[in-house]
Design an enzyme around this catalytic site. Sequence first.
Site, short mmCIF file in Angstrom:
data_model
loop_
_atom_site.label_atom_id
_atom_site.label_comp_id
_atom_site.label_asym_id
_atom_site.label_seq_id
_atom_site.Cartn_x
_atom_site.Cartn_y
_atom_site.Cartn_z
N TRP A 168 67.46 11.41 59.60
CA TRP A 168 67.83 12.75 60.09
C TRP A 168 69.12 13.23 59.42
CZ3 TRP A 168 72.18 14.61 62.58
CH2 TRP A 168 72.08 15.89 63.12
N HIS A 169 70.05 12.27 59.20
CA HIS A 169 71.33 12.64 58.63
C HIS A 169 71.23 13.06 57.17
CE1 HIS A 169 72.99 10.73 62.22
NE2 HIS A 169 74.05 11.46 62.00
N GLY A 170 70.26 12.55 56.46
CA GLY A 170 70.14 12.94 55.07
C GLY A 170 69.02 12.19 54.38
N PHE A 219 73.85 18.16 56.86
CA PHE A 219 72.73 17.54 57.56
C PHE A 219 71.83 18.58 58.20
CE2 PHE A 219 76.15 14.17 58.24
CZ PHE A 219 75.96 13.69 56.98
#
Lengths: 499, 83
Positions: A346-348, A499
């Site tokens: 999800w963060h990257g 993000f």
Amino acid sequence: MLFPTTAFAVFFFVVFQIHWALAGYPRARKIFLLAASLFFYGFWSWKFAGMLLASAVINHAVAVRMDDLVRTAAPARSRRRWLVGIVAFNLGLLGFFKYTGFFFADALFPLLRPICLRLGPAAVTWLVGVQENIYPWLAQIVLPVGISFFTFQALSYVVDVHRRHVAPADSWLDFANYLAFFPQLVAGPIVRAADLVPQMERMPDRTAPIEAAPAVFLILAGLFKKTVVANWLAARLADPVFAWPERFAGPDVILGVYAYAVQIYCDFSAYSDIAIGSALLMGFRFPANFNAPYFATNLQDFWRRWHISLSSWLRDYLYVPLGGSRRGAIRTYANLLITFLLGGLWHGAAWTFLAWGAFHGMYLALERAVRGRLGLTRRHAAPAPWPLALLGRIWIFHVVCFSWILFRGGRLETVSAMFRSLAHWRTAVPELTLWSTLSVAMVTIGFVTQFLDGDRLWRAARTVAAGPAWALAAAAAAVLTGILALGPEGVAPFIYFQF
Amino acid sequence: MDGREQTTGMPLKKVWGGVVLFYAVALALNGAALHRNNEIMPYGPVRTFWLAASGPVANICTALHFDHPRAWLARTAGKALNE
């Protein structure tokens, strides 16, 4: 539009005035608020502001449809079909913009290269042709700012309506205001529909008291953390170490990692603080997003304090539906790992984020196993004696710092260079050392700002709220001037924007 | 009851007055610095707009010496921190 800029200050002043001036005209006020949020988002891209609006309309229409199916006593599977469709739509949108490049450039092509090499020149030529066609197309995909945040909000809304935890919003306008509300639009907190949709439906009453003192405290604390501390730590310590780890010796790399740990906390919690404070001035309440995370005594505790709105989202919409801890030890560990792998992703879109998520998932599983073996379950555990709690805090801070190397590294080569440099206690360039009184002071100041989290800031605000409003306003302006004078020229974007 | 529940709110009229005063004081203390920041923006209509808006404010702030506190802070603590 960045929070600590003149453009945002002017924007907020105008929106604040009109929002409260329209208090007697609820529909006009809602339309204005949505227009303001779209203008805020449209500062980056009008095209994506249109996409955000379309997403709001589609998600709300499906939520209403699912609710209608409950009223008409339709079979559960038809509701489920709508849910699957809208979840696929939201994840498809996120996946296309965020993960297409990663899928082709970092997963599929590296996998195909050795295979094609083995198959011969024809296969290699074919792969080169495919890559030549796809890379220009990939370069055109621009990641819409905040897509991960508003997609997760939309998902929580449709899932909650499906679970019948919340009713659909009264109108698409209320839902669109929930999804696009500018303070939390681009970097959270990920506010749940149950918290914000009713506020959007009712709209703040002008006779109700406004929590102005905590709002001002939050905004100033956020500006200080971002403008003075986070920017300084990034420019002077964290960025150089992560950019050229091989140039620095072990102690400098350690300082760089500490600096990044404090920087990311100051940067992200600053955004949350300013978002919560701005919303409070407009009469809306958001839940807290941070609670002194580096004071956690174990990793589970850390995740109850860090980016609370994301960790609780992952718990409620991923970990629990996967079975949580209800299906035996092995399944619990697997669920933790899956949840954190996806949390990392999800963060990257990068292998380092997956590695970061895997590390946290595995550590949490290990921690759970050890605590279970020692009989230290949450319900029965007595508070640890303070020396043990302190040791736990120091240990967990370093575990989290270690994981930030994976998080910030960007590429696996950088991560391995960081670890190699950690082992080198003599620098290749002797005049390059980051240790100084100022460096240590700034890391410490950033670390200490955690004392403002939780209810401490609200308690402090309560003491000044009793004073006259004009004195608070003048003092706040003076503090703001101090913050701006201490900060560097220009403002770096918030880390969580990417993000 | 936690700190959030106990906080005393302010009536809208007071908050409105406070916000206006905050912006006025902040503008007075930072008007000159704001104008200098606008001067280093890339050339274009946005820069022209902001310069036209901040120019008169900066002139008044400088004439009344409202820019001194920030300039002094920037010269002392700010310079030590950022150079």
